[in-house]
Write an enzyme that holds these catalytic residues in place. Structure first.
Site, PDB file in Angstrom:
ATOM      1  N   TYR A  44       0.849  -1.188   0.000  1.00 30.15           N
ATOM      2  CA  TYR A  44       0.000   0.000   0.000  1.00 30.15           C
ATOM      3  C   TYR A  44       0.887   1.241   0.000  1.00 30.15           C
ATOM      4  CZ  TYR A  44      -3.622  -3.313   1.551  1.00 30.15           C
ATOM      5  OH  TYR A  44      -4.484  -4.380   1.659  1.00 30.15           O
ATOM      6  N   SER A  48     -14.505  -5.480   1.697  1.00 33.83           N
ATOM      7  CA  SER A  48     -15.510  -5.009   0.733  1.00 33.83           C
ATOM      8  C   SER A  48     -16.859  -5.700   0.886  1.00 33.83           C
ATOM      9  CB  SER A  48     -14.997  -5.178  -0.704  1.00 33.83           C
ATOM     10  OG  SER A  48     -13.875  -4.374  -0.936  1.00 33.83           O
ATOM     11  N   PRO A  49     -17.403  -5.815   2.104  1.00 32.31           N
ATOM     12  CA  PRO A  49     -18.713  -6.460   2.250  1.00 32.31           C
ATOM     13  C   PRO A  49     -19.835  -5.682   1.584  1.00 32.31           C
ATOM     14  CG  PRO A  49     -18.041  -5.454   4.312  1.00 32.31           C
ATOM     15  CD  PRO A  49     -16.851  -5.402   3.410  1.00 32.31           C
ATOM     16  N   LEU A  50     -19.608  -4.410   1.285  1.00 33.38           N
ATOM     17  CA  LEU A  50     -20.603  -3.618   0.552  1.00 33.38           C
ATOM     18  C   LEU A  50     -20.163  -3.384  -0.891  1.00 33.38           C
ATOM     19  CD1 LEU A  50     -21.870  -1.057   3.198  1.00 33.38           C
ATOM     20  CD2 LEU A  50     -22.893  -3.201   2.451  1.00 33.38           C
ATOM     21  N   ARG A  70     -17.263  -2.761  -2.484  1.00 32.29           N
ATOM     22  CA  ARG A  70     -16.415  -1.593  -2.721  1.00 32.29           C
ATOM     23  C   ARG A  70     -17.225  -0.302  -2.766  1.00 32.29           C
ATOM     24  NH1 ARG A  70     -11.345  -3.449  -3.457  1.00 32.29           N
ATOM     25  NH2 ARG A  70     -11.096  -5.569  -4.243  1.00 32.29           N
ATOM     26  N   PHE A  91     -20.452   0.008  -3.615  1.00 36.96           N
ATOM     27  CA  PHE A  91     -21.575   0.044  -4.553  1.00 36.96           C
ATOM     28  C   PHE A  91     -22.902  -0.226  -3.861  1.00 36.96           C
ATOM     29  CE2 PHE A  91     -24.371  -1.672  -7.839  1.00 36.96           C
ATOM     30  CZ  PHE A  91     -24.233  -0.713  -8.833  1.00 36.96           C
ATOM     31  N   SER A 100     -24.120   2.944  -2.077  1.00 39.68           N
ATOM     32  CA  SER A 100     -24.305   4.174  -2.850  1.00 39.68           C
ATOM     33  C   SER A 100     -24.968   3.968  -4.197  1.00 39.68           C
ATOM     34  CB  SER A 100     -22.938   4.848  -3.071  1.00 39.68           C
ATOM     35  OG  SER A 100     -22.330   5.168  -1.848  1.00 39.68           O
TER      36      SER A 100
END
Length: 306
Positions: free
Chosen positions: A64, A210-212, A214, A216, A219
């Site tokens: 990172y 990323s359970p949502l 990333r 999306f 939003s």
């Protein structure tokens, strides 16, 4: 009036003895991939606020930045903070001339670990992941070197990121694997077929990022309009025009039947108060942090104790 802090649950991650906060703070987006790096002083305050709120499971990687995220976290860990947290970092991915390279040979493992020590300002890593699997090197060889690092007291627990079920089994036969990190969401469910059942069987914890989706699934398609050119999501196939319309339809369907609310309920059980400068942290710590915005989210842990 600032909201009162709520106690963050603690869980056993895997069956080898590691205890962590049920919500983790993924620090990647502070330095890389999700747009320009964020102001260092603000990110350090954010990390400190998270720890004070009970989110003590901190996640980074040497790739990172590269390296700059570990340096940032190292600064945040000064002044006695290190003793309050469970520190996870990763090795195995590098970039040369813009090309990604994967490494799992013993010499690289040891060199990478020493490099992380220097950047983080520590002499022991709680959870050390192989970030990606080097198919040129038998997993038994890589884990064998990690086992030596455990025996030397340089790392406490071993993890894998994005590994197949068969690789997990082979690795676990050399030395117990504590956690597997993978993407797991409404549109990333392949792991439920083999990987997650394997982890259950072997007593390995799951750290889901990323359970949502990333961002999306919190939003919808409007997320894409807000992405900077430096945000790697802007170039992901799932967010390209040829796929976005279909994905937007899926989002609307799950939104109507309440699935997004259920996802929030899964990942957002902790209310956090006001951080420095009275900037409120959202209730949700979704996929890998991304400056702790609800559409960008933190690491979520699922514990299997075998």
């Amino acid at each position: 009036m600032a909201a009162a802090l709520v106690s963050v649950p603690r869980i056993k991650l895997g069956s080898q003895g590691l205890e962590v906060s049920a919500q983790g703070l993924g620090c990647m987006g502070m330095s890389a991939f999700y747009g320009p790096p964020k102001p260092e002083s603000e990110m350090i305050k954010l990390i400190h606020h998270a720890v004070d709120a009970g989110v003590t499971f901190l996640d980074t990687s040497d790739v990172y930045g590269p390296h700059t995220n570990e340096v940032l976290l190292g600064k945040a860990l000064q002044g006695g903070v290190r003793e309050k947290v469970e520190l996870a970092t990763k090795f195995g991915v590098s970039f040369a001339d813009g090309k990604r390279e994967i490494h799992g040979d013993p010499a690289y493992v040891r060199t990478a670990c020493e490099g992380s020590f220097k950047r983080l300002g520590v002499d022991c890593i709680d959870l050390y992941y192989q970030h990606r699997i080097d198919k040129r090197v038998p997993i038994e060889v890589t884990i064998g070197e990690l086992k030596k690092l455990v025996e030397e007291g340089k790392i406490k627990y071993i993890g894998l990121s994005e590994a197949s079920a068969s690789t997990i089994r082979r690795a676990h036969a050399v030395h117990p694997i504590t956690a597997v990190q993978l993407e797991w969401s409404l549109w990333s469910r392949d792991a439920e077929e083999d990987i997650i059942p394997t982890c259950r069987e072997l007593g390995i914890g799951i750290v889901a990022y990323s359970p949502l989706g990333r961002g999306f699934f919190s939003s919808g398609a409007k997320l894409v309009d807000s992405l900077s050119e430096q945000d790697f999501r802007k170039h992901m196939p799932r967010f390209q025009p040829e796929n976005l319309d279909k994905n937007a339809q899926i989002f609307e369907r799950v939104r109507r039947d309440g699935s997004t609310e259920r996802m929030h309920a899964i990942t957002a059980r902790v209310g956090l108060g006001s951080p420095p400068r009275k900037r409120r942290l959202p209730h949700t710590w979704h996929n890998k942090n991304r400056q702790l915005q609800p559409e960008r989210g933190g690491t979520v842990c699922e514990a299997y104790t075998g």
